[in-house]
Design a protein around this motif. Structure first.
Motif, PDB file in Angstrom:
ATOM      1  N   ALA A  51      60.406 -45.323  -7.510  1.00  0.00           N
ATOM      2  CA  ALA A  51      59.216 -46.565  -6.732  1.00  0.00           C
ATOM      3  C   ALA A  51      60.250 -47.882  -6.627  1.00  0.00           C
ATOM      4  O   ALA A  51      60.149 -48.150  -6.995  1.00  0.00           O
ATOM      5  CB  ALA A  51      57.801 -46.618  -7.318  1.00  0.00           C
ATOM      6  N   GLU A  74      57.408 -50.884  -4.565  1.00  0.00           N
ATOM      7  CA  GLU A  74      56.187 -50.985  -4.336  1.00  0.00           C
ATOM      8  C   GLU A  74      55.601 -52.493  -3.884  1.00  0.00           C
ATOM      9  O   GLU A  74      56.388 -54.098  -4.729  1.00  0.00           O
ATOM     10  CB  GLU A  74      54.774 -51.448  -5.416  1.00  0.00           C
ATOM     11  N   ASN A 134      52.728 -48.370  -1.746  1.00  0.00           N
ATOM     12  CA  ASN A 134      53.988 -47.723  -3.382  1.00  0.00           C
ATOM     13  C   ASN A 134      54.733 -46.253  -2.470  1.00  0.00           C
ATOM     14  O   ASN A 134      53.696 -45.795  -2.450  1.00  0.00           O
ATOM     15  CB  ASN A 134      52.922 -47.501  -4.370  1.00  0.00           C
ATOM     16  N   LYS A 160      46.890 -48.807  -2.297  1.00  0.00           N
ATOM     17  CA  LYS A 160      47.007 -49.480  -3.701  1.00  0.00           C
ATOM     18  C   LYS A 160      45.667 -50.940  -2.777  1.00  0.00           C
ATOM     19  O   LYS A 160      46.098 -51.469  -2.204  1.00  0.00           O
ATOM     20  CB  LYS A 160      47.441 -49.625  -3.844  1.00  0.00           C
ATOM     21  N   GLN A 184      43.292 -45.629  -4.903  1.00  0.00           N
ATOM     22  CA  GLN A 184      44.144 -45.554  -4.813  1.00  0.00           C
ATOM     23  C   GLN A 184      44.198 -44.331  -3.434  1.00  0.00           C
ATOM     24  O   GLN A 184      43.536 -43.423  -4.226  1.00  0.00           O
ATOM     25  CB  GLN A 184      45.309 -45.143  -5.643  1.00  0.00           C
TER      26      GLN A 184
END
Length: 420
Positions: A185, A187, A205, A234, A259
């Motif tokens: 990931a 972000e 993300n 998010k 989210q």
């Protein structure tokens, strides 16, 4: 004529009162070594030339004590000359360069470890920066940067990268299977603070999830190998009115998470997930602290083994075990009484008694699942906290929880920092 004279007299008294307001001549800091004075002056709200306002100064002290690099703060006011006053903020600093070493045994009796290093006051400007490496039979690592005051007193950014791999259970109607789960990931979040108590985070993300079958139940409906590209929007809103005095906390804090995850595959739909953590703390006598957390969360109710909420020792119910179930909604109450058993210099020994209770909605189920005895868990227990007053988050905790509901287990949970 008398009315005019009275009006003139009133106005002269009023202007004289304004002129006699105490004024801040200079703002000074004492006791800081690593914390940069230039950052601290920008961080507090009081400025040279402001009217001296004790409420404003008290709020600035609370804000200072929320910084990772400060364990305690207070202010003093001294007259400079005429109607001008100097404000002194006295600082007791935390040590914030924290190594992290954890060793544990996995479910297959393999020794696992995690090592990391974080500076929670990088460059003396309230920047958290660091990373970790973990080996639990698989390699994982993460790098994190969080600078909430990078651009101004109220505006900052967080950037995170994580490559995480672990063994995860997926639950079906007839049993469960273990999969090697990987999550890579990236972000980026914008951080913004409004006023004294309100904070926002929002960003994106982008991540890839991979599932590889290891053992357990197989199903024609679920592949043994799966790779999913996803994007998550998010949003986080936080209300924070907590006040700290070393290990003691008072006040209310609520954090709301929202989210939205998008993906394109045949096994998961786009889904929305939101949850709220409500915290309430109050002092009890000289050495006691009553702490409470109520967590309620709801997600899109897909009948899928990939449900987002998990029942887990380290997240919500102490003693229940590691990821024993999953759900699409959850409701958890953690309440504990903390009591300082011993305090000498920098060292504090704190004991606690707690009750953790939680229940979940099954994937594809209904909210009536909350009252299902198969889902409901109640775990009372006791614990100890070993606390260093001069090192940020230097709290080693150990808790023992013993279930009193149907199919209950018991267990010991270790960790760094308070459970909530």
């Amino acid at each position: 004529m008398k009315k005019i004279l009275l009006l003139i007299t009133f106005l002269s008294i009023a202007f004289q009162g304004v002129a006699q307001d105490k004024t801040v001549f200079d703002v000074k800091f004492q006791g800081q070594k690593k914390n940069k004075t230039s950052f601290l002056k920008k961080y507090v709200s009081v400025r040279n030339g402001d009217v001296l306002d004790t409420l404003q100064l008290e709020q600035d002290v609370i804000l200072l004590k929320r910084l990772a690099g400060i364990s305690h703060a207070y202010y003093q006011v001294f007259k400079s000359h005429d109607n001008l006053y100097n404000v002194f903020f006295n600082i007791e600093e935390n040590f914030t360069l924290i190594p992290n070493v954890n060793v544990w045994t996995t479910t297959n009796e393999q020794v696992a470890y995690k090592v990391g290093l974080y500076d929670y006051n990088f460059l003396g400007r309230n920047i958290a920066f660091g990373g970790f490496y973990q080996n639990n039979g698989f390699d994982s690592y993460g790098i994190n940067l969080r600078a909430p005051n990078l651009f101004s007193r109220n505006f900052g950014v967080a950037i995170n990268h994580q490559n995480w791999t672990s063994e995860e259970p997926l639950f079906f109607d007839d049993g469960s299977a273990n999969y090697k789960y990987s999550n890579t990931a990236f972000e980026v979040l914008a951080l913004y603070q409004i006023g004294f108590k309100h904070q926002f985070q929002f960003g994106i993300n982008v991540f890839t999830e991979e599932y590889d079958y290891l053992n357990g139940l197989t199903s024609d409906a679920i592949p043994q190998n799966l790779s999913l590209n996803k994007q998550m929007l998010k949003f986080v809103y936080q209300y924070d009115s907590l006040d700290y005095y070393y290990q003691y906390i008072e006040g209310i804090k609520n954090t709301f998470y929202l989210q939205y995850v998008t993906t394109e595959n045949n096994f998961q739909d786009n889904f929305l997930i939101g949850w709220s953590d409500f915290l309430y703390f109050t002092r009890v006598g000289e050495k006691g602290n009553w702490a409470n957390r109520f967590r309620f969360g709801v997600a899109s109710n897909n009948a899928s083994p990939f449900a987002p909420f998990s029942v887990d020792n380290n997240l919500n119910v102490r003693g229940v075990g590691n990821i024993i179930d999953r759900g699409t909604a959850s409701m958890v109450l953690n309440t504990e009484y903390r009591y300082t058993l011993y305090e000498k210099g920098w060292f504090i020994l704190q004991g606690n008694g707690f009750i953790d209770a939680g229940t979940w909605r099954n994937p594809g189920g209904s909210f009536s699942d909350f009252t299902n005895s198969e889902n409901f868990r109640v775990y009372p227990g006791v614990g100890l906290r070993f606390i260093h007053k001069r090192i940020f988050n230097a709290i080693f905790r150990i808790d023992y929880g013993h279930g009193v509901t149907k199919n209950a287990s018991r267990g010991i949970v270790f960790g760094i920092g308070q459970y909530f």
